[in-house]
Write an enzyme that holds these catalytic residues in place. Structure first.
Site, PDB file in Angstrom:
ATOM      1  N   ASP A  63      13.344 -58.735 -37.835  1.00 55.17           N
ATOM      2  CA  ASP A  63      14.507 -58.148 -37.178  1.00 55.17           C
ATOM      3  C   ASP A  63      15.483 -57.753 -38.279  1.00 55.17           C
ATOM      4  OD1 ASP A  63      16.943 -57.664 -35.850  1.00 55.17           O
ATOM      5  OD2 ASP A  63      16.535 -59.187 -34.323  1.00 55.17           O
ATOM      6  N   VAL A  64      15.881 -56.478 -38.325  1.00 57.58           N
ATOM      7  CA  VAL A  64      16.758 -56.022 -39.402  1.00 57.58           C
ATOM      8  C   VAL A  64      18.118 -56.712 -39.377  1.00 57.58           C
ATOM      9  CG1 VAL A  64      15.649 -53.775 -39.657  1.00 57.58           C
ATOM     10  CG2 VAL A  64      17.555 -54.036 -38.035  1.00 57.58           C
ATOM     11  N   ASN A  90      15.398 -46.937 -41.036  1.00 53.81           N
ATOM     12  CA  ASN A  90      15.242 -46.103 -39.849  1.00 53.81           C
ATOM     13  C   ASN A  90      15.542 -46.839 -38.548  1.00 53.81           C
ATOM     14  OD1 ASN A  90      13.866 -43.931 -38.064  1.00 53.81           O
ATOM     15  ND2 ASN A  90      12.642 -45.768 -37.694  1.00 53.81           N
ATOM     16  N   TYR A 154      27.121 -45.929 -30.780  1.00 55.87           N
ATOM     17  CA  TYR A 154      26.182 -45.187 -31.616  1.00 55.87           C
ATOM     18  C   TYR A 154      26.927 -44.375 -32.674  1.00 55.87           C
ATOM     19  CZ  TYR A 154      22.122 -42.373 -32.877  1.00 55.87           C
ATOM     20  OH  TYR A 154      21.101 -41.770 -33.568  1.00 55.87           O
ATOM     21  N   LYS A 158      26.691 -45.032 -36.706  1.00 56.10           N
ATOM     22  CA  LYS A 158      26.121 -44.024 -37.592  1.00 56.10           C
ATOM     23  C   LYS A 158      27.145 -43.531 -38.615  1.00 56.10           C
ATOM     24  CE  LYS A 158      21.879 -43.981 -36.290  1.00 56.10           C
ATOM     25  NZ  LYS A 158      20.822 -44.430 -37.223  1.00 56.10           N
ATOM     26  N   THR A 189      11.803 -38.782 -28.960  1.00 57.14           N
ATOM     27  CA  THR A 189      11.421 -40.191 -29.014  1.00 57.14           C
ATOM     28  C   THR A 189      11.789 -40.859 -27.697  1.00 57.14           C
ATOM     29  OG1 THR A 189      13.558 -40.896 -29.882  1.00 57.14           O
ATOM     30  CG2 THR A 189      11.887 -40.249 -31.501  1.00 57.14           C
TER      31      THR A 189
END
Length: 291
Positions: A63-64, A90, A154, A158, A189
């Site tokens: 898990d990042v 990513n 989001y 980002k 995606t």
């Protein structure tokens, strides 16, 4: 005679490699001769991606958001493949809807995966990139340049990831480690298809100018990003016209606010806005997915 990729014989790491853009990046890197380490939370999905690769690979469950798990994954990659020359941050998730209706835990998760997870990824592999004079690619988004309503977590994550990459590039320049930022738009995606199931996000995309709402295949985007890794570029834009948004960046908040003031009441009258929760298969199965 085909040109040999500078990635041939190198080791590359991709987070969020279970599906979507992450899986496409792994395939493209492998096709160009790199040994690929696939990182993600779903071992079975990682294995399915690995089966599609033409070259050597390893799968690491991590898990990042977990410093210790990522450090263990880095040790595993180093032992089984060697020191990475390319690391692609990513892994990412998204959510949408009115900020005041968003579950605080969901909002925080988006920021933790997209921003904190990128920093943890860099920290886990920086010693390797120092040794190989490697390249770190941060996958960002048009959302880092022009924030959109109903996507606060989001956009914030980002924009933060972009700022992190800029700071890291300056910090590592004398160490001969390259840092790039990938600005991408709509990619085909699970995450984006999920967004289209929600009226508010679907309509917001439909009201963008035609070039800005076009969808691109994950394979196309991956190819462009791997081109950037080969050339150690500071920035890559997919589609290419996104580069021009940097020239009008200062004006974008006022333009978006003006359009939102006019369009959001009309859209809300047609269908009430609701929080989406985590978008993509991560929302259904509790996984962090590649875009």
């Amino acid at each position: 005679m085909a040109e040999v990729s500078p990635l041939r014989g190198r080791v590359a790491v991709v987070t969020g490699a279970t599906r979507g853009l992450g899986a496409a990046l792994a395939r493209e890197l492998s096709a160009r001769g790199a040994a690929v380490a696939l990182l993600g939370r779903d071992p079975a999905a990682l294995a399915r991606t690995a089966e599609t690769l033409p070259g050597p690979s390893v799968c690491c469950r991590a898990d990042v958001r977990d410093d210790e798990a990522m450090a263990r994954a880095a040790d595993d990659v180093r032992e089984r493949l060697g020191r990475p020359s390319v690391v692609v941050a990513n892994a990412g998730v998204a959510e949408g809807g009115p900020f005041h209706e968003t579950d605080p835990a969901v909002w925080r998760r988006v920021v933790d995966v997209n921003l904190t997870g990128s920093a943890i990824t860099a920290r886990a592999f920086l010693a390797d990139l120092f040794a190989t004079r490697g390249y770190f690619l941060q996958v960002a988004s048009l959302a880092a340049i022009g924030a959109a309503p109903m996507m606060s977590a989001y956009c914030a994550s980002k924009a933060g990831a972009e700022a992190f990459a800029h700071a890291l590039r300056a910090e590592l320049a004398h160490r001969h480690v390259g840092v790039g930022i990938a600005y991408i738009n709509w990619t085909d995606t699970d995450m984006v298809r999920d967004a289209d199931e929600h009226a508010v996000l679907r309509e917001l995309r439909r009201h963008m100018p035609p070039p800005a709402r076009r969808m691109y295949s994950a394979a196309h985007v991956a190819s462009r990003l791997v081109d950037a890794a080969e050339r150690r570029r500071a920035a890559v834009y997919v589609p290419g016209w996104l580069r021009s948004t940097q020239l009008v960046r200062a004006a974008m908040p006022a333009v978006v606010t003006s359009l939102s003031r006019r369009e959001l009441p009309r859209l809300q009258a047609a269908e009430p806005f609701t929080a989406t929760g985590i978008l993509g298969s991560a929302g259904v199965e509790g996984r962090v997915t590649g875009r």
